[in-house]
Design an enzyme around this catalytic site. Structure first.
Site, PDB file in Angstrom:
ATOM      1  N   LYS A  28       0.753  -1.201  -0.454  1.00  0.00           N
ATOM      2  CA  LYS A  28      -0.103  -0.375  -0.425  1.00  0.00           C
ATOM      3  C   LYS A  28       0.941   1.368   0.021  1.00  0.00           C
ATOM      4  O   LYS A  28       2.077   1.306   0.485  1.00  0.00           O
ATOM      5  CB  LYS A  28      -0.938  -0.208   1.464  1.00  0.00           C
ATOM      6  CG  LYS A  28      -1.735  -0.619   1.003  1.00  0.00           C
ATOM      7  CD  LYS A  28      -3.197  -1.389   0.239  1.00  0.00           C
ATOM      8  CE  LYS A  28      -3.666  -2.244   0.456  1.00  0.00           C
ATOM      9  NZ  LYS A  28      -5.549  -1.989  -0.475  1.00  0.00           N
ATOM     10  N   ASP A  30      -0.440   0.120  -4.070  1.00  0.00           N
ATOM     11  CA  ASP A  30      -2.515   0.128  -4.189  1.00  0.00           C
ATOM     12  C   ASP A  30      -2.223   1.449  -2.917  1.00  0.00           C
ATOM     13  O   ASP A  30      -1.886   1.267  -2.636  1.00  0.00           O
ATOM     14  CB  ASP A  30      -2.883  -1.186  -3.432  1.00  0.00           C
ATOM     15  CG  ASP A  30      -4.191  -0.163  -3.822  1.00  0.00           C
ATOM     16  OD1 ASP A  30      -4.646   0.254  -4.409  1.00  0.00           O
ATOM     17  OD2 ASP A  30      -4.876  -1.231  -3.132  1.00  0.00           O
ATOM     18  N   GLU A  86      -1.972   0.728  -8.669  1.00  0.00           N
ATOM     19  CA  GLU A  86      -3.836   0.304  -8.655  1.00  0.00           C
ATOM     20  C   GLU A  86      -4.380   1.739  -8.207  1.00  0.00           C
ATOM     21  O   GLU A  86      -3.861   1.630  -6.851  1.00  0.00           O
ATOM     22  CB  GLU A  86      -3.504  -0.914  -7.430  1.00  0.00           C
ATOM     23  CG  GLU A  86      -4.871  -0.967  -7.195  1.00  0.00           C
ATOM     24  CD  GLU A  86      -5.425  -2.432  -6.939  1.00  0.00           C
ATOM     25  OE1 GLU A  86      -6.303  -3.365  -5.873  1.00  0.00           O
ATOM     26  OE2 GLU A  86      -4.194  -3.502  -6.709  1.00  0.00           O
ATOM     27  N   GLU A 125     -11.888  -2.284  -8.900  1.00  0.00           N
ATOM     28  CA  GLU A 125     -12.590  -2.897  -6.823  1.00  0.00           C
ATOM     29  C   GLU A 125     -13.296  -2.002  -7.134  1.00  0.00           C
ATOM     30  O   GLU A 125     -14.471  -2.525  -6.632  1.00  0.00           O
ATOM     31  CB  GLU A 125     -11.918  -3.430  -6.160  1.00  0.00           C
ATOM     32  CG  GLU A 125     -10.654  -2.040  -5.612  1.00  0.00           C
ATOM     33  CD  GLU A 125      -9.933  -2.178  -4.704  1.00  0.00           C
ATOM     34  OE1 GLU A 125     -11.009  -1.286  -3.431  1.00  0.00           O
ATOM     35  OE2 GLU A 125      -9.129  -2.283  -4.660  1.00  0.00           O
ATOM     36  N   ASP A 151     -14.140  -7.211  -9.467  1.00  0.00           N
ATOM     37  CA  ASP A 151     -14.394  -8.140  -8.124  1.00  0.00           C
ATOM     38  C   ASP A 151     -15.455  -8.709  -8.580  1.00  0.00           C
ATOM     39  O   ASP A 151     -16.986  -8.097  -8.746  1.00  0.00           O
ATOM     40  CB  ASP A 151     -14.121  -6.879  -7.124  1.00  0.00           C
ATOM     41  CG  ASP A 151     -14.325  -7.418  -6.244  1.00  0.00           C
ATOM     42  OD1 ASP A 151     -15.399  -8.449  -5.802  1.00  0.00           O
ATOM     43  OD2 ASP A 151     -13.633  -7.129  -4.787  1.00  0.00           O
ATOM     44  N   HIS A 169      -9.723  -7.926  -7.425  1.00  0.00           N
ATOM     45  CA  HIS A 169      -9.440  -8.052  -5.991  1.00  0.00           C
ATOM     46  C   HIS A 169     -10.062  -8.496  -5.448  1.00  0.00           C
ATOM     47  O   HIS A 169     -11.806  -8.937  -5.715  1.00  0.00           O
ATOM     48  CB  HIS A 169     -10.283  -6.301  -5.726  1.00  0.00           C
ATOM     49  CG  HIS A 169     -10.134  -5.674  -4.930  1.00  0.00           C
ATOM     50  ND1 HIS A 169     -11.230  -6.076  -4.325  1.00  0.00           N
ATOM     51  CD2 HIS A 169      -9.832  -4.991  -4.313  1.00  0.00           C
ATOM     52  CE1 HIS A 169     -11.559  -5.247  -3.142  1.00  0.00           C
ATOM     53  NE2 HIS A 169     -10.229  -4.722  -2.662  1.00  0.00           N
TER      54      HIS A 169
END
Length: 370
Positions: A168, A197, A223, A249, A272, A299
Protein backbone atom coordinates in the site's frame (compact mmCIF):
# COMPACT_ATOMS: atom_id res chain seq x y z
CA UNK A 1 -34.32 -27.94 -14.75
CA UNK A 2 -36.22 -26.91 -11.62
CA UNK A 3 -37.86 -23.82 -10.27
CA UNK A 4 -36.72 -21.84 -7.24
CA UNK A 5 -38.77 -22.97 -4.25
CA UNK A 6 -36.99 -21.60 -1.20
CA UNK A 7 -34.52 -18.78 -0.53
CA UNK A 8 -32.73 -18.05 2.73
CA UNK A 9 -30.94 -14.78 3.50
CA UNK A 10 -28.49 -14.10 6.31
CA UNK A 11 -25.42 -12.03 7.06
CA UNK A 12 -22.21 -12.94 8.88
CA UNK A 13 -19.65 -10.38 10.04
CA UNK A 14 -15.99 -11.43 9.85
CA UNK A 15 -13.31 -9.41 11.62
CA UNK A 16 -9.91 -9.55 9.87
CA UNK A 17 -7.27 -11.61 11.64
CA UNK A 18 -4.69 -8.87 11.01
CA UNK A 19 -4.91 -5.08 11.01
CA UNK A 20 -5.64 -3.71 7.53
CA UNK A 21 -5.12 -0.05 6.67
CA UNK A 22 -4.61 1.85 3.43
CA UNK A 23 -4.34 5.48 2.37
CA UNK A 24 -8.01 6.32 2.97
CA UNK A 25 -9.55 3.75 5.31
CA UNK A 26 -9.28 0.75 7.59
CA UNK A 27 -10.86 -2.62 6.81
CA UNK A 28 -12.67 -3.09 10.12
CA UNK A 29 -15.01 -5.97 9.24
CA UNK A 30 -16.29 -7.97 6.32
CA UNK A 31 -20.06 -7.87 6.38
CA UNK A 32 -20.95 -10.98 4.38
CA UNK A 33 -24.52 -11.18 3.04
CA UNK A 34 -25.31 -14.78 2.10
CA UNK A 35 -28.10 -16.21 -0.05
CA UNK A 36 -29.04 -19.89 -0.15
CA UNK A 37 -31.32 -21.00 -3.00
CA UNK A 38 -33.15 -24.34 -3.05
CA UNK A 39 -34.92 -25.56 -6.17
CA UNK A 40 -38.04 -27.72 -6.38
CA UNK A 41 -35.90 -30.87 -6.67
CA UNK A 42 -34.00 -30.08 -3.48
CA UNK A 43 -30.71 -28.93 -5.02
CA UNK A 44 -29.08 -26.07 -3.12
CA UNK A 45 -26.75 -23.24 -4.14
CA UNK A 46 -25.05 -20.79 -1.79
CA UNK A 47 -23.78 -17.36 -2.75
CA UNK A 48 -22.30 -14.40 -0.96
CA UNK A 49 -20.86 -10.93 -1.35
CA UNK A 50 -19.29 -8.43 1.04
CA UNK A 51 -18.73 -4.94 2.36
CA UNK A 52 -15.75 -3.72 4.38
CA UNK A 53 -17.77 -2.75 7.42
CA UNK A 54 -20.64 -0.49 6.40
CA UNK A 55 -23.82 -0.92 4.36
CA UNK A 56 -24.39 -4.61 5.03
CA UNK A 57 -27.83 -4.18 6.64
CA UNK A 58 -28.93 -2.11 3.63
CA UNK A 59 -27.85 -4.93 1.31
CA UNK A 60 -29.80 -7.45 3.39
CA UNK A 61 -32.86 -5.20 3.29
CA UNK A 62 -32.64 -4.87 -0.50
CA UNK A 63 -32.37 -8.64 -0.83
CA UNK A 64 -35.22 -9.32 1.57
CA UNK A 65 -37.73 -6.71 0.45
CA UNK A 66 -37.06 -6.26 -3.27
CA UNK A 67 -34.89 -8.90 -4.95
CA UNK A 68 -35.52 -12.29 -3.35
CA UNK A 69 -39.36 -12.14 -3.65
CA UNK A 70 -38.82 -11.82 -7.41
CA UNK A 71 -36.79 -15.04 -7.45
CA UNK A 72 -39.48 -17.37 -6.18
CA UNK A 73 -40.93 -19.59 -8.88
CA UNK A 74 -38.31 -18.60 -11.45
CA UNK A 75 -36.42 -21.21 -13.46
CA UNK A 76 -33.04 -21.37 -11.75
CA UNK A 77 -31.13 -22.11 -14.98
CA UNK A 78 -32.23 -18.84 -16.58
CA UNK A 79 -29.43 -16.94 -14.89
CA UNK A 80 -29.00 -14.27 -17.56
CA UNK A 81 -32.72 -13.48 -17.56
CA UNK A 82 -32.89 -13.38 -13.78
CA UNK A 83 -29.86 -11.09 -13.48
CA UNK A 84 -31.27 -8.70 -16.07
CA UNK A 85 -34.74 -8.66 -14.54
CA UNK A 86 -33.41 -7.99 -11.05
CA UNK A 87 -31.18 -5.22 -12.36
CA UNK A 88 -34.12 -3.47 -13.96
CA UNK A 89 -36.30 -4.05 -10.91
CA UNK A 90 -33.77 -1.88 -9.05
CA UNK A 91 -33.02 0.46 -11.92
CA UNK A 92 -33.43 3.56 -9.78
CA UNK A 93 -30.57 2.43 -7.54
CA UNK A 94 -28.24 1.12 -10.27
CA UNK A 95 -25.41 1.47 -11.08
CA UNK A 96 -24.27 1.49 -7.47
CA UNK A 97 -22.48 -0.47 -4.80
CA UNK A 98 -25.47 -1.63 -2.73
CA UNK A 99 -27.43 -2.96 -5.70
CA UNK A 100 -24.40 -4.70 -7.24
CA UNK A 101 -23.40 -6.28 -3.93
CA UNK A 102 -26.95 -7.59 -3.45
CA UNK A 103 -27.10 -8.93 -7.02
CA UNK A 104 -23.76 -10.66 -6.51
CA UNK A 105 -25.03 -12.71 -3.57
CA UNK A 106 -27.95 -13.99 -5.66
CA UNK A 107 -25.98 -14.56 -8.85
CA UNK A 108 -23.19 -16.54 -7.17
CA UNK A 109 -25.83 -18.71 -5.49
CA UNK A 110 -27.45 -19.43 -8.86
CA UNK A 111 -24.09 -20.38 -10.39
CA UNK A 112 -23.33 -22.61 -7.42
CA UNK A 113 -26.70 -24.28 -7.92
CA UNK A 114 -26.13 -24.69 -11.67
CA UNK A 115 -22.71 -26.26 -11.19
CA UNK A 116 -23.92 -28.59 -8.46
CA UNK A 117 -26.80 -29.78 -10.61
CA UNK A 118 -24.34 -30.42 -13.46
CA UNK A 119 -21.81 -32.02 -11.06
CA UNK A 120 -19.09 -29.69 -12.34
CA UNK A 121 -16.69 -27.29 -10.58
CA UNK A 122 -17.20 -23.61 -11.37
CA UNK A 123 -13.85 -23.23 -13.11
CA UNK A 124 -14.80 -25.87 -15.69
CA UNK A 125 -18.42 -24.78 -16.08
CA UNK A 126 -17.38 -21.16 -16.69
CA UNK A 127 -14.67 -21.92 -19.25
CA UNK A 128 -11.96 -24.28 -17.99
CA UNK A 129 -9.04 -22.28 -19.40
CA UNK A 130 -6.20 -23.25 -17.02
CA UNK A 131 -5.57 -25.59 -14.05
CA UNK A 132 -3.76 -23.09 -11.79
CA UNK A 133 -2.88 -19.41 -11.33
CA UNK A 134 0.15 -17.60 -9.80
CA UNK A 135 -0.42 -15.89 -6.45
CA UNK A 136 0.67 -12.55 -5.08
CA UNK A 137 0.22 -11.48 -1.47
CA UNK A 138 -1.30 -8.28 -0.09
CA UNK A 139 -1.74 -9.35 3.51
CA UNK A 140 1.77 -8.26 4.53
CA UNK A 141 1.75 -4.91 2.70
CA UNK A 142 -0.67 -2.69 4.60
CA UNK A 143 0.16 0.99 4.99
CA UNK A 144 0.77 0.93 8.76
CA UNK A 145 3.36 -1.87 8.53
CA UNK A 146 6.93 -0.81 9.17
CA UNK A 147 9.51 -1.18 6.41
CA UNK A 148 11.37 -4.03 8.10
CA UNK A 149 8.19 -6.06 8.37
CA UNK A 150 7.33 -5.35 4.73
CA UNK A 151 10.68 -6.77 3.73
CA UNK A 152 10.28 -9.85 5.92
CA UNK A 153 6.86 -10.62 4.50
CA UNK A 154 7.96 -10.19 0.89
CA UNK A 155 10.93 -12.49 1.43
CA UNK A 156 8.68 -15.05 3.13
CA UNK A 157 6.13 -15.21 0.31
CA UNK A 158 8.89 -15.27 -2.30
CA UNK A 159 10.35 -18.30 -0.52
CA UNK A 160 6.92 -19.96 -0.77
CA UNK A 161 6.93 -19.51 -4.54
CA UNK A 162 4.54 -16.56 -4.79
CA UNK A 163 4.90 -14.43 -7.91
CA UNK A 164 4.90 -11.11 -6.07
CA UNK A 165 3.71 -8.84 -3.27
CA UNK A 166 1.56 -5.73 -3.17
CA UNK A 167 2.41 -2.77 -0.94
CA UNK A 168 0.00 0.00 0.00
CA UNK A 169 1.17 3.53 -0.82
CA UNK A 170 -0.10 6.96 0.18
CA UNK A 171 2.29 8.16 2.85
CA UNK A 172 2.23 11.97 3.25
CA UNK A 173 5.50 12.38 1.38
CA UNK A 174 6.59 10.63 -1.79
CA UNK A 175 9.98 9.99 -0.22
CA UNK A 176 8.37 7.79 2.44
CA UNK A 177 6.74 5.55 -0.17
CA UNK A 178 9.99 5.45 -2.14
CA UNK A 179 12.01 4.38 0.90
CA UNK A 180 9.60 1.55 1.76
CA UNK A 181 9.42 0.23 -1.78
CA UNK A 182 13.16 0.58 -2.41
CA UNK A 183 13.91 -1.45 0.71
CA UNK A 184 11.60 -4.25 -0.42
CA UNK A 185 12.99 -4.21 -3.97
CA UNK A 186 16.57 -4.38 -2.71
CA UNK A 187 15.70 -7.40 -0.58
CA UNK A 188 13.70 -9.45 -3.09
CA UNK A 189 15.68 -8.64 -6.24
CA UNK A 190 14.40 -8.00 -9.73
CA UNK A 191 12.88 -11.45 -10.29
CA UNK A 192 9.94 -10.84 -7.94
CA UNK A 193 6.99 -8.64 -8.85
CA UNK A 194 6.02 -5.67 -6.69
CA UNK A 195 2.68 -3.93 -7.11
CA UNK A 196 1.32 -0.87 -5.29
CA UNK A 197 -2.17 0.28 -4.34
CA UNK A 198 -3.11 3.89 -3.54
CA UNK A 199 -6.81 3.19 -2.88
CA UNK A 200 -7.92 6.31 -4.80
CA UNK A 201 -5.89 8.65 -2.58
CA UNK A 202 -4.24 11.02 -5.10
CA UNK A 203 -5.19 13.90 -7.35
CA UNK A 204 -3.82 13.80 -10.89
CA UNK A 205 -0.56 15.70 -10.43
CA UNK A 206 0.41 13.78 -7.30
CA UNK A 207 -0.43 10.49 -9.03
CA UNK A 208 1.82 11.48 -11.93
CA UNK A 209 4.72 12.28 -9.58
CA UNK A 210 4.27 8.96 -7.78
CA UNK A 211 4.05 7.05 -11.06
CA UNK A 212 7.45 8.39 -12.10
CA UNK A 213 8.94 7.26 -8.81
CA UNK A 214 7.28 3.84 -9.10
CA UNK A 215 8.87 3.30 -12.52
CA UNK A 216 12.29 3.79 -10.95
CA UNK A 217 11.56 1.00 -8.42
CA UNK A 218 10.30 -1.43 -11.06
CA UNK A 219 6.64 -1.62 -10.01
CA UNK A 220 4.37 -3.94 -12.02
CA UNK A 221 1.18 -1.92 -11.58
CA UNK A 222 -0.16 1.24 -9.92
CA UNK A 223 -3.57 0.37 -8.49
CA UNK A 224 -6.40 2.88 -8.00
CA UNK A 225 -4.18 5.95 -8.13
CA UNK A 226 -7.16 8.36 -8.18
CA UNK A 227 -10.91 8.33 -7.43
CA UNK A 228 -12.56 5.74 -9.64
CA UNK A 229 -15.02 8.24 -11.14
CA UNK A 230 -12.12 10.25 -12.61
CA UNK A 231 -12.03 8.42 -15.93
CA UNK A 232 -10.37 11.28 -17.76
CA UNK A 233 -7.63 11.55 -15.14
CA UNK A 234 -6.88 7.84 -15.37
CA UNK A 235 -6.70 8.04 -19.17
CA UNK A 236 -4.24 10.97 -18.95
CA UNK A 237 -2.17 9.16 -16.35
CA UNK A 238 -2.12 5.87 -18.28
CA UNK A 239 -0.84 7.70 -21.35
CA UNK A 240 2.07 9.24 -19.43
CA UNK A 241 2.93 6.50 -16.92
CA UNK A 242 5.53 3.83 -17.62
CA UNK A 243 3.86 1.77 -14.88
CA UNK A 244 0.61 0.01 -15.90
CA UNK A 245 -2.54 1.37 -14.29
CA UNK A 246 -4.88 -1.07 -12.52
CA UNK A 247 -8.53 -0.39 -11.64
CA UNK A 248 -11.69 -2.32 -10.91
CA UNK A 249 -12.53 -2.82 -7.26
CA UNK A 250 -14.55 0.42 -7.26
CA UNK A 251 -16.36 -0.17 -10.56
CA UNK A 252 -19.82 -1.69 -10.32
CA UNK A 253 -20.99 -2.61 -13.83
CA UNK A 254 -19.70 -3.96 -17.14
CA UNK A 255 -20.49 -0.57 -18.65
CA UNK A 256 -18.10 1.21 -16.31
CA UNK A 257 -15.35 -1.23 -17.24
CA UNK A 258 -16.14 -0.70 -20.92
CA UNK A 259 -15.67 3.05 -20.47
CA UNK A 260 -12.24 2.51 -18.91
CA UNK A 261 -11.13 0.06 -21.56
CA UNK A 262 -12.33 2.21 -24.46
CA UNK A 263 -10.56 5.24 -22.98
CA UNK A 264 -7.34 3.21 -22.58
CA UNK A 265 -7.42 4.27 -18.93
CA UNK A 266 -6.16 0.97 -17.51
CA UNK A 267 -3.96 -1.98 -18.40
CA UNK A 268 -4.88 -4.32 -15.54
CA UNK A 269 -8.57 -5.15 -15.05
CA UNK A 270 -9.36 -5.91 -11.40
CA UNK A 271 -12.99 -6.88 -11.73
CA UNK A 272 -14.42 -8.02 -8.37
CA UNK A 273 -17.25 -10.56 -8.50
CA UNK A 274 -18.68 -9.24 -5.23
CA UNK A 275 -18.85 -5.66 -6.46
CA UNK A 276 -19.69 -5.97 -10.15
CA UNK A 277 -22.89 -7.91 -9.47
CA UNK A 278 -21.89 -11.56 -9.59
CA UNK A 279 -20.34 -14.19 -11.85
CA UNK A 280 -22.59 -13.33 -14.80
CA UNK A 281 -21.28 -9.76 -15.25
CA UNK A 282 -17.77 -10.78 -14.09
CA UNK A 283 -17.42 -13.09 -17.08
CA UNK A 284 -18.66 -10.37 -19.43
CA UNK A 285 -15.98 -8.00 -18.17
CA UNK A 286 -13.26 -10.67 -18.33
CA UNK A 287 -14.08 -11.58 -21.92
CA UNK A 288 -14.31 -7.92 -22.89
CA UNK A 289 -10.81 -7.49 -21.46
CA UNK A 290 -9.62 -10.53 -23.43
CA UNK A 291 -10.96 -9.01 -26.64
CA UNK A 292 -8.89 -5.88 -25.91
CA UNK A 293 -5.77 -7.90 -24.93
CA UNK A 294 -5.88 -6.79 -21.29
CA UNK A 295 -4.96 -8.87 -18.25
CA UNK A 296 -7.46 -9.70 -15.49
CA UNK A 297 -6.22 -9.71 -11.88
CA UNK A 298 -9.31 -9.60 -9.66
CA UNK A 299 -9.56 -7.78 -6.38
CA UNK A 300 -9.97 -9.76 -3.10
CA UNK A 301 -12.32 -12.80 -2.68
CA UNK A 302 -9.60 -15.32 -3.49
CA UNK A 303 -11.76 -18.28 -2.43
CA UNK A 304 -14.21 -17.50 -5.24
CA UNK A 305 -11.94 -15.78 -7.73
CA UNK A 306 -9.56 -18.75 -7.92
CA UNK A 307 -12.21 -20.59 -9.94
CA UNK A 308 -12.99 -17.62 -12.16
CA UNK A 309 -9.39 -16.78 -13.05
CA UNK A 310 -8.88 -20.41 -14.03
CA UNK A 311 -12.00 -20.25 -16.21
CA UNK A 312 -10.58 -17.53 -18.48
CA UNK A 313 -7.39 -17.37 -20.58
CA UNK A 314 -6.35 -13.75 -19.88
CA UNK A 315 -5.97 -13.91 -16.10
CA UNK A 316 -2.51 -13.10 -14.76
CA UNK A 317 -2.37 -13.40 -10.96
CA UNK A 318 -4.64 -13.99 -7.96
CA UNK A 319 -4.59 -11.80 -4.85
CA UNK A 320 -3.91 -13.65 -1.59
CA UNK A 321 -5.96 -12.23 1.32
CA UNK A 322 -7.52 -15.00 3.43
CA UNK A 323 -10.88 -13.99 4.85
CA UNK A 324 -13.36 -16.88 4.92
CA UNK A 325 -11.36 -19.20 7.20
CA UNK A 326 -13.61 -18.67 10.26
CA UNK A 327 -16.70 -19.97 8.40
CA UNK A 328 -15.25 -22.56 6.00
CA UNK A 329 -13.84 -26.06 6.28
CA UNK A 330 -11.78 -25.76 3.09
CA UNK A 331 -8.68 -23.70 2.34
CA UNK A 332 -7.16 -22.37 -0.86
CA UNK A 333 -5.14 -25.13 -2.53
CA UNK A 334 -1.65 -23.64 -2.87
CA UNK A 335 1.24 -25.61 -4.32
CA UNK A 336 4.61 -24.02 -5.11
CA UNK A 337 3.09 -20.56 -5.20
CA UNK A 338 0.25 -21.55 -7.53
CA UNK A 339 -3.41 -21.59 -6.52
CA UNK A 340 -5.48 -24.49 -7.85
CA UNK A 341 -9.26 -24.21 -8.24
CA UNK A 342 -11.51 -26.61 -6.33
CA UNK A 343 -12.66 -29.71 -8.19
CA UNK A 344 -15.78 -30.11 -6.06
CA UNK A 345 -19.07 -29.27 -7.81
CA UNK A 346 -20.16 -25.65 -7.47
CA UNK A 347 -18.08 -22.83 -6.04
CA UNK A 348 -16.00 -25.41 -4.19
CA UNK A 349 -16.22 -23.55 -0.89
CA UNK A 350 -16.83 -25.91 2.01
CA UNK A 351 -19.01 -23.90 4.36
CA UNK A 352 -18.85 -24.59 8.10
CA UNK A 353 -22.55 -24.48 8.85
CA UNK A 354 -22.11 -24.56 12.62
CA UNK A 355 -19.69 -21.63 12.51
CA UNK A 356 -22.04 -19.67 10.27
CA UNK A 357 -24.97 -20.32 12.59
CA UNK A 358 -22.97 -19.00 15.54
CA UNK A 359 -22.03 -15.80 13.74
CA UNK A 360 -25.22 -14.79 11.93
CA UNK A 361 -26.00 -11.15 12.63
CA UNK A 362 -29.21 -10.95 14.71
CA UNK A 363 -32.18 -9.86 12.62
CA UNK A 364 -30.48 -10.54 9.27
CA UNK A 365 -31.94 -14.00 8.66
CA UNK A 366 -35.15 -14.51 6.69
CA UNK A 367 -36.74 -17.33 4.67
CA UNK A 368 -38.89 -17.04 1.57
CA UNK A 369 -40.94 -19.86 0.02
CA UNK A 370 -43.17 -20.31 -2.98
Amino acid sequence: MARIAHVEIMMVTLVPLVKRTDAIQSFVAQETPMVRITDAEGAVGTGYSYTIGTGGPAVVSLLRDTLVPRLLGREAEEIEAIWRDLLFATHATAVGALTSIALAAIDTALWDLRCRRANLPLWRMAGGAKPAIPLYSTEGGWLHIETGALVEDALAVKAQGFAGSKVKVGKPHLAEDRARLSAVRAAVGDDFRLMVDANQAFHYHEALLRARMLAEVGISWFEEPMPADDLTGHARLAEQSAVPIAVGESLYSPGQFADYMQARACSIVQVDVGRVGGITPWLKVAHMAEAMNLAVCPHFLMELHVSLVCAIPNSWMLEYIPQLDPITQTRLDIRNGLAHPPEAPGLGIGWDEAAIARQVVPGSRSEHRV
